[in-house]
Design a protein around this motif. Structure first.
Motif, PDB file in Angstrom:
ATOM      1  N   ALA A 157      20.163 -19.153  71.173  1.00 44.30           N
ATOM      2  CA  ALA A 157      19.540 -17.710  71.008  1.00 44.30           C
ATOM      3  C   ALA A 157      20.329 -16.580  71.477  1.00 44.30           C
ATOM      4  CB  ALA A 157      18.267 -17.351  71.280  1.00 44.30           C
ATOM      5  N   ARG A 158      20.703 -16.957  72.801  1.00 46.29           N
ATOM      6  CA  ARG A 158      21.501 -15.872  73.713  1.00 46.29           C
ATOM      7  C   ARG A 158      23.014 -15.746  73.533  1.00 46.29           C
ATOM      8  NH1 ARG A 158      19.057 -19.215  77.937  1.00 46.29           N
ATOM      9  NH2 ARG A 158      17.392 -17.972  79.026  1.00 46.29           N
ATOM     10  N   VAL A 159      23.535 -16.854  72.742  1.00 47.34           N
ATOM     11  CA  VAL A 159      24.883 -16.891  72.232  1.00 47.34           C
ATOM     12  C   VAL A 159      24.959 -15.982  70.887  1.00 47.34           C
ATOM     13  CG1 VAL A 159      26.824 -18.226  71.346  1.00 47.34           C
ATOM     14  CG2 VAL A 159      25.514 -19.107  73.288  1.00 47.34           C
ATOM     15  N   TYR A 160      23.775 -16.080  70.308  1.00 47.99           N
ATOM     16  CA  TYR A 160      23.984 -15.355  68.963  1.00 47.99           C
ATOM     17  C   TYR A 160      23.475 -13.776  69.190  1.00 47.99           C
ATOM     18  CZ  TYR A 160      24.749 -18.978  65.842  1.00 47.99           C
ATOM     19  OH  TYR A 160      25.332 -20.068  65.003  1.00 47.99           O
ATOM     20  N   GLY A 161      23.142 -13.384  70.294  1.00 51.85           N
ATOM     21  CA  GLY A 161      23.023 -12.188  70.817  1.00 51.85           C
ATOM     22  C   GLY A 161      21.501 -11.360  70.458  1.00 51.85           C
ATOM     23  N   LEU A 162      20.597 -12.480  70.707  1.00 54.96           N
ATOM     24  CA  LEU A 162      19.205 -12.083  70.687  1.00 54.96           C
ATOM     25  C   LEU A 162      18.563 -11.356  71.847  1.00 54.96           C
ATOM     26  CD1 LEU A 162      19.393 -14.047  68.007  1.00 54.96           C
ATOM     27  CD2 LEU A 162      16.833 -14.554  68.261  1.00 54.96           C
ATOM     28  N   THR A 163      18.003 -10.529  71.808  1.00 55.60           N
ATOM     29  CA  THR A 163      17.612  -9.701  72.876  1.00 55.60           C
ATOM     30  C   THR A 163      16.256 -10.300  73.286  1.00 55.60           C
ATOM     31  OG1 THR A 163      16.021  -8.236  71.582  1.00 55.60           O
ATOM     32  CG2 THR A 163      18.201  -7.464  72.006  1.00 55.60           C
ATOM     33  N   GLY A 164      15.873 -10.304  74.743  1.00 53.94           N
ATOM     34  CA  GLY A 164      14.737 -10.722  75.143  1.00 53.94           C
ATOM     35  C   GLY A 164      13.483 -10.711  74.354  1.00 53.94           C
ATOM     36  N   PRO A 165      13.159  -9.532  73.931  1.00 54.82           N
ATOM     37  CA  PRO A 165      11.999  -9.231  72.512  1.00 54.82           C
ATOM     38  C   PRO A 165      12.136 -10.212  71.457  1.00 54.82           C
ATOM     39  CG  PRO A 165      12.362  -7.270  73.960  1.00 54.82           C
ATOM     40  CD  PRO A 165      13.425  -8.315  74.397  1.00 54.82           C
ATOM     41  N   GLN A 166      13.364 -10.196  71.198  1.00 55.15           N
ATOM     42  CA  GLN A 166      13.496 -10.885  69.852  1.00 55.15           C
ATOM     43  C   GLN A 166      13.518 -12.518  70.254  1.00 55.15           C
ATOM     44  OE1 GLN A 166      17.591  -9.491  69.118  1.00 55.15           O
ATOM     45  NE2 GLN A 166      16.745  -8.201  67.276  1.00 55.15           N
ATOM     46  N   ARG A 167      13.971 -12.943  71.220  1.00 50.01           N
ATOM     47  CA  ARG A 167      13.718 -14.325  71.634  1.00 50.01           C
ATOM     48  C   ARG A 167      12.179 -14.822  71.763  1.00 50.01           C
ATOM     49  NH1 ARG A 167      18.190 -13.347  75.083  1.00 50.01           N
ATOM     50  NH2 ARG A 167      16.746 -13.461  77.061  1.00 50.01           N
ATOM     51  N   VAL A 168      11.514 -13.923  72.205  1.00 48.70           N
ATOM     52  CA  VAL A 168       9.958 -13.959  72.433  1.00 48.70           C
ATOM     53  C   VAL A 168       9.561 -14.111  71.016  1.00 48.70           C
ATOM     54  CG1 VAL A 168       7.753 -13.096  73.034  1.00 48.70           C
ATOM     55  CG2 VAL A 168       9.844 -13.108  74.656  1.00 48.70           C
ATOM     56  N   ARG A 169       9.870 -13.223  70.222  1.00 47.18           N
ATOM     57  CA  ARG A 169       8.991 -12.958  68.825  1.00 47.18           C
ATOM     58  C   ARG A 169       9.563 -14.066  67.799  1.00 47.18           C
ATOM     59  NH1 ARG A 169      10.408 -10.081  64.417  1.00 47.18           N
ATOM     60  NH2 ARG A 169      12.455  -9.070  65.466  1.00 47.18           N
ATOM     61  N   LEU A 170      10.883 -14.477  67.956  1.00 45.94           N
ATOM     62  CA  LEU A 170      11.393 -15.439  66.959  1.00 45.94           C
ATOM     63  C   LEU A 170      11.267 -16.810  67.537  1.00 45.94           C
ATOM     64  CD1 LEU A 170      14.294 -13.288  65.544  1.00 45.94           C
ATOM     65  CD2 LEU A 170      12.157 -13.674  64.636  1.00 45.94           C
ATOM     66  N   LEU A 171      11.376 -17.211  68.758  1.00 42.77           N
ATOM     67  CA  LEU A 171      11.513 -18.600  69.162  1.00 42.77           C
ATOM     68  C   LEU A 171      10.412 -18.929  70.029  1.00 42.77           C
ATOM     69  CD1 LEU A 171      13.232 -20.837  69.591  1.00 42.77           C
ATOM     70  CD2 LEU A 171      14.533 -19.801  71.531  1.00 42.77           C
ATOM     71  N   LEU A 172      10.227 -18.129  71.040  1.00 47.04           N
ATOM     72  CA  LEU A 172       9.225 -18.560  72.122  1.00 47.04           C
ATOM     73  C   LEU A 172       7.748 -18.651  71.596  1.00 47.04           C
ATOM     74  CD1 LEU A 172      10.121 -16.963  75.456  1.00 47.04           C
ATOM     75  CD2 LEU A 172      10.045 -19.300  74.655  1.00 47.04           C
ATOM     76  N   LEU A 173       7.216 -17.546  70.963  1.00 49.28           N
ATOM     77  CA  LEU A 173       5.842 -17.476  70.226  1.00 49.28           C
ATOM     78  C   LEU A 173       5.604 -18.506  69.205  1.00 49.28           C
ATOM     79  CD1 LEU A 173       3.320 -15.931  70.063  1.00 49.28           C
ATOM     80  CD2 LEU A 173       4.353 -14.223  68.724  1.00 49.28           C
ATOM     81  N   PRO A 174       6.472 -18.580  68.051  1.00 52.84           N
ATOM     82  CA  PRO A 174       6.483 -19.524  67.260  1.00 52.84           C
ATOM     83  C   PRO A 174       6.233 -20.990  67.654  1.00 52.84           C
ATOM     84  CG  PRO A 174       8.182 -18.224  66.346  1.00 52.84           C
ATOM     85  CD  PRO A 174       7.849 -17.880  67.906  1.00 52.84           C
TER      86      PRO A 174
END
Length: 259
Positions: A157-174
């Motif tokens: 997710a970091r490599v693809y440039g997802l921001t912190g809030p985006q990582r939370v919403r699209l990865l961590l939360l699900p």
């Protein structure tokens, strides 16, 4: 078929209660039919315009449900937000985990005198008691769910440039949702318990806990049994609603509950 067995067992239990109470003939152990009739006259004999709710129901049931719902939702929001934040930081989790484990081990009733000193008796103290009790299962389970995310996925997710809030919403939360719902189910039960306990305290003027205490002081055993049965029914309905939301949101997850 599962639903048939489930309701069949419940019907047999109620029938057994009915026959046992009728045979025993004690005022301390009334049959379900008598309790149901008392509940109808107490809370559910209002006009159609009020959804058959009586004034007593508006005075006691609705305030209790409002306190429980508000406390549960506040605990859920606080637990998920803090849990995701701690789950993202291994250092913060390592530093704060002893404090969290200590705080969750403190029985909420033991802190009531502290809450009373700072908040006095009333709605604020009641909500604080509910939130303090219900937040821990959500918080701990959210932390565990967030920490269980594959580090490779986070790095991708970091490599693809997802921001912190985006990582939370699209990865961590699900990824944490199955654990979060496990915590929410525990918190829901605790919210109901603490709602009743908070309404047993001095300074309370309404609610099911208040009505239970008032009925006990007057030796009104039918009302005591009616409140107990109603609390069980409310717990079942709230749990069923939460399970419905869980199945809808976690239909993609093999671990989602099927019943």
């Amino acid at each position: 078929m599962t639903h048939l067995y489930r309701w069949g067992v419940l019907a047999l239990a109620v029938l057994g209660w009915q026959f046992a109470a009728a045979a025993y003939g004690s005022v301390f152990f009334p049959p379900p039919t008598t309790i149901a009739g008392h509940m109808r006259g107490l809370w559910f004999d209002g006009p159609v315009s009020q959804v058959f709710l009586s004034q007593t129901a508006f005075d006691h049931i609705l305030p209790s449900v409002a306190r429980m719902t508000a406390g549960f939702l506040l605990a859920a929001a606080l637990g998920i937000a803090l849990g995701l934040a701690l789950g993202r930081s291994a250092y913060a989790h390592a530093v704060l985990d002893p404090v969290l484990q200590f705080a969750r081990a403190v029985p909420p009733p033991a802190l009531v005198p502290v809450f009373v000193v700072f908040l006095d008796f009333g709605t604020q103290m009641q909500l604080t008691s509910i939130v303090f009790s219900a937040v821990w299962p959500v918080l701990i389970n959210t932390v565990e769910g967030a920490r269980a995310v594959d580090p490779v996925q986070l790095e991708t997710a970091r490599v693809y440039g997802l921001t912190g809030p985006q990582r939370v919403r699209l990865l961590l939360l699900p990824a944490a949702l199955p654990k979060i719902f496990a915590g929410l189910r525990l918190s829901l039960s605790l919210s109901l318990i603490l709602m009743v306990f908070s309404e047993l305290l001095p300074g309370t003027a309404n609610g099911l806990g208040f009505q239970l205490t008032d009925a006990q002081s007057r030796s009104d055993l039918l009302t005591v049994w009616a409140v107990i049965v109603l609390l069980g029914a409310l717990g079942y309905l709230f749990n069923a609603a939460l399970l419905g939301v869980e199945r809808r949101l976690l239909g993609w997850h093999t671990g989602a509950r099927a019943t």
